[in-house]
Design a protein around this motif. Structure first.
Motif, mmCIF file in Angstrom:
data_model
loop_
_atom_site.group_PDB
_atom_site.id
_atom_site.type_symbol
_atom_site.label_atom_id
_atom_site.label_comp_id
_atom_site.label_asym_id
_atom_site.label_seq_id
_atom_site.Cartn_x
_atom_site.Cartn_y
_atom_site.Cartn_z
ATOM 1 N N ARG A 27 45.641 17.170 14.004
ATOM 2 C CA ARG A 27 45.208 15.171 13.196
ATOM 3 C C ARG A 27 44.708 14.946 14.643
ATOM 4 O O ARG A 27 43.585 14.288 14.533
ATOM 5 C CB ARG A 27 46.542 14.895 13.000
ATOM 6 N N LYS A 28 44.731 15.572 16.171
ATOM 7 C CA LYS A 28 44.508 15.733 16.876
ATOM 8 C C LYS A 28 42.688 15.968 17.516
ATOM 9 O O LYS A 28 41.982 15.374 18.043
ATOM 10 C CB LYS A 28 45.337 15.854 18.202
ATOM 11 N N LEU A 29 42.703 16.889 16.798
ATOM 12 C CA LEU A 29 41.476 17.447 16.635
ATOM 13 C C LEU A 29 40.239 16.557 14.844
ATOM 14 O O LEU A 29 39.281 16.923 15.788
ATOM 15 C CB LEU A 29 41.376 18.675 16.324
ATOM 16 N N GLY A 30 40.586 16.142 14.924
ATOM 17 C CA GLY A 30 40.553 14.746 13.613
ATOM 18 C C GLY A 30 39.974 15.760 12.450
ATOM 19 O O GLY A 30 40.258 14.704 11.419
ATOM 20 N N TYR A 31 41.215 16.322 12.010
ATOM 21 C CA TYR A 31 41.142 16.989 10.629
ATOM 22 C C TYR A 31 42.217 15.682 10.128
ATOM 23 O O TYR A 31 43.214 16.049 10.466
ATOM 24 C CB TYR A 31 41.878 18.185 10.940
ATOM 25 N N GLY A 32 41.843 15.982 8.216
ATOM 26 C CA GLY A 32 43.248 16.131 7.270
ATOM 27 C C GLY A 32 43.760 17.190 7.386
ATOM 28 O O GLY A 32 43.592 18.652 7.435
ATOM 29 N N VAL A 33 45.285 17.042 7.239
ATOM 30 C CA VAL A 33 45.509 17.281 6.810
ATOM 31 C C VAL A 33 47.036 17.167 5.350
ATOM 32 O O VAL A 33 47.420 16.229 5.206
ATOM 33 C CB VAL A 33 46.791 17.616 8.251
ATOM 34 N N VAL A 34 46.880 18.851 4.977
ATOM 35 C CA VAL A 34 48.023 18.742 3.999
ATOM 36 C C VAL A 34 48.898 19.589 3.986
ATOM 37 O O VAL A 34 48.979 20.870 5.066
ATOM 38 C CB VAL A 34 47.520 19.743 3.017
ATOM 39 N N ALA A 35 49.995 19.029 5.040
ATOM 40 C CA ALA A 35 51.403 19.680 5.252
ATOM 41 C C ALA A 35 52.518 19.449 4.211
ATOM 42 O O ALA A 35 52.870 19.141 2.640
ATOM 43 C CB ALA A 35 52.171 18.519 5.978
ATOM 44 N N THR A 36 52.953 20.031 3.939
ATOM 45 C CA THR A 36 53.935 21.392 3.441
ATOM 46 C C THR A 36 55.770 22.227 3.561
ATOM 47 O O THR A 36 54.935 22.638 4.176
ATOM 48 C CB THR A 36 53.521 21.851 1.391
ATOM 49 N N SER A 37 56.519 21.844 2.823
ATOM 50 C CA SER A 37 58.077 22.587 3.492
ATOM 51 C C SER A 37 58.521 22.065 2.156
ATOM 52 O O SER A 37 58.689 20.502 1.703
ATOM 53 C CB SER A 37 58.360 22.049 4.584
ATOM 54 N N ARG A 38 60.060 23.064 2.273
ATOM 55 C CA ARG A 38 61.165 22.198 1.358
ATOM 56 C C ARG A 38 61.692 20.445 0.841
ATOM 57 O O ARG A 38 61.979 19.965 0.779
ATOM 58 C CB ARG A 38 62.211 23.666 0.580
ATOM 59 N N THR A 39 61.325 20.453 2.879
ATOM 60 C CA THR A 39 62.131 18.847 3.083
ATOM 61 C C THR A 39 60.966 18.094 3.464
ATOM 62 O O THR A 39 61.405 16.691 4.368
ATOM 63 C CB THR A 39 63.176 19.484 4.031
ATOM 64 N N ILE A 40 59.854 18.245 3.486
ATOM 65 C CA ILE A 40 59.133 17.650 4.158
ATOM 66 C C ILE A 40 59.215 15.923 3.722
ATOM 67 O O ILE A 40 58.787 15.611 2.311
ATOM 68 C CB ILE A 40 57.512 17.533 4.286
ATOM 69 N N ILE A 48 47.409 12.238 6.797
ATOM 70 C CA ILE A 48 48.441 13.439 6.311
ATOM 71 C C ILE A 48 48.536 13.321 4.407
ATOM 72 O O ILE A 48 49.053 11.987 4.750
ATOM 73 C CB ILE A 48 49.566 13.506 7.283
ATOM 74 N N VAL A 49 48.761 14.481 4.053
ATOM 75 C CA VAL A 49 48.859 14.135 3.107
ATOM 76 C C VAL A 49 50.174 15.381 2.581
ATOM 77 O O VAL A 49 50.150 16.024 3.238
ATOM 78 C CB VAL A 49 48.419 14.835 1.600
ATOM 79 N N THR A 50 51.391 15.015 1.778
ATOM 80 C CA THR A 50 52.595 16.067 2.186
ATOM 81 C C THR A 50 53.193 16.290 1.205
ATOM 82 O O THR A 50 53.071 15.859 -0.400
ATOM 83 C CB THR A 50 54.187 15.338 2.702
ATOM 84 N N VAL A 51 53.235 17.043 1.134
ATOM 85 C CA VAL A 51 53.973 17.920 -0.503
ATOM 86 C C VAL A 51 54.883 19.090 -0.143
ATOM 87 O O VAL A 51 55.206 19.586 0.077
ATOM 88 C CB VAL A 51 52.867 19.273 -1.658
ATOM 89 N N GLN A 52 55.997 18.457 -1.065
ATOM 90 C CA GLN A 52 57.062 19.039 -0.608
ATOM 91 C C GLN A 52 57.797 20.090 -2.384
ATOM 92 O O GLN A 52 56.962 20.147 -3.556
ATOM 93 C CB GLN A 52 58.719 18.175 -1.722
ATOM 94 N N GLY A 53 57.529 21.348 -1.948
ATOM 95 C CA GLY A 53 57.810 22.480 -2.299
ATOM 96 C C GLY A 53 58.382 23.740 -1.769
ATOM 97 O O GLY A 53 57.664 23.589 -0.412
ATOM 98 N N ASP A 54 59.228 24.911 -2.529
ATOM 99 C CA ASP A 54 59.416 26.444 -2.256
ATOM 100 C C ASP A 54 57.056 27.065 -2.232
ATOM 101 O O ASP A 54 57.134 27.504 -2.769
ATOM 102 C CB ASP A 54 60.187 26.303 -2.537
ATOM 103 N N ILE A 55 57.419 27.270 -0.907
ATOM 104 C CA ILE A 55 56.027 28.343 -1.100
ATOM 105 C C ILE A 55 56.230 28.970 -1.609
ATOM 106 O O ILE A 55 54.834 29.861 -1.843
ATOM 107 C CB ILE A 55 55.602 28.051 0.255
ATOM 108 N N ALA A 56 57.438 30.001 -1.825
ATOM 109 C CA ALA A 56 57.779 31.525 -2.232
ATOM 110 C C ALA A 56 57.783 30.549 -4.225
ATOM 111 O O ALA A 56 56.867 31.979 -5.044
ATOM 112 C CB ALA A 56 59.061 31.538 -1.995
#
Length: 237
Positions: A27-40, A48-56
């Motif tokens: 984000r500091k670089l100016g990028y948009g970010v898609v962030a994922t984890s089970r508990t995010i 920032i777009v967050t997506v909850q889920g198990d990457i497996a």
């Protein structure tokens, strides 16, 4: 930077520790970010777009890449940061251990990377980074870790294979092989003994990792590289 030409990074395992640090760094670089984890948790930053889920689960990969396409229209970088580390004597690993580690470390890499690469090919380039461990290159009798070496070693080989397969089509692939990093995974009472495993005499900080990833991000002539950020462990003792 308008959203049309804003670069976009996808970070897996993004809710804490290294993953959260990478979200902040991009984000500091100016990028948009898609962030994922089970508990995010949802982010209050529109970049920032967050997506909850198990990457497996391959369905999580589909949702993550779709969310990035919907919000930002592109994916420029994928950082495969999600990982499970279970240190046990080899004969004590259970089938459940094996299933858990391979599901996240290998299956979790496959589908999201395929989808990211498809998008990168369509837009003319991109960058993939795997987060691995220096134990792959420098095994330690004090840290028995065959499943980590099996899976993260596989990712390091895949990193080079991807780099060569796509070198002529504008997609770079690199890995950052870590020593022990100061994250919530390691209680402070263990820090002194963990520091002693590193020739430089300390454990790493999240900033050591993010700076290495951003170096690779901004190094257009570097691909197929396994960058050791491990306090000298891989060089010897």
């Amino acid at each position: 930077m308008s959203i049309q030409n804003q670069k976009v990074a996808v970070i897996t395992g993004a809710s804490q520790g290294i993953g959260a640090g990478l979200v902040t760094a991009y984000r500091k670089l100016g990028y948009g970010v898609v962030a994922t984890s089970r508990t995010i948790a949802p982010a209050d930053d529109t970049g920032i777009v967050t997506v909850q889920g198990d990457i497996a689960d391959p369905a999580t990969a589909e949702r993550v890449i779709a969310a990035g396409a919907e919000r930002f229209g592109r994916i420029d970088t994928l950082v495969n940061n999600a990982g499970i580390f279970i240190a046990k004597p080899f004969t004590e690993y259970s089938q459940e251990d094996y299933d858990a580690v391979t599901a996240v470390n290998l299956t979790g890499f496959l589908r999201i990377t395929q989808l990211a690469v498809e998008g990168m090919l369509a837009q003319g380039g991109g960058h993939i980074v795997q987060i691995t461990t220096s134990l792959v290159d420098h095994a330690n009798s004090g840290v028995p870790s065959v499943l980590a070496s099996l899976t993260k070693g596989g990712l390091q080989s895949a990193t080079k294979s991807l780099a060569i397969e796509y070198a002529a089509r504008g997609i770079r692939s690199n890995a950052v092989a870590l020593g022990i990093i100061n994250t919530p995974m390691h209680p402070e009472k263990h820090h002194e003994s963990l520091a002693a495993l590193h020739p430089v005499g300390r454990i790493g900080e999240v900033s050591d990792v993010t700076e290495a990833v951003l170096y690779l991000e901004n190094a257009p002539f570097v691909t197929g590289e396994i960058l050791h950020v491990d306090g000298g462990q891989s060089a010897g003792h």
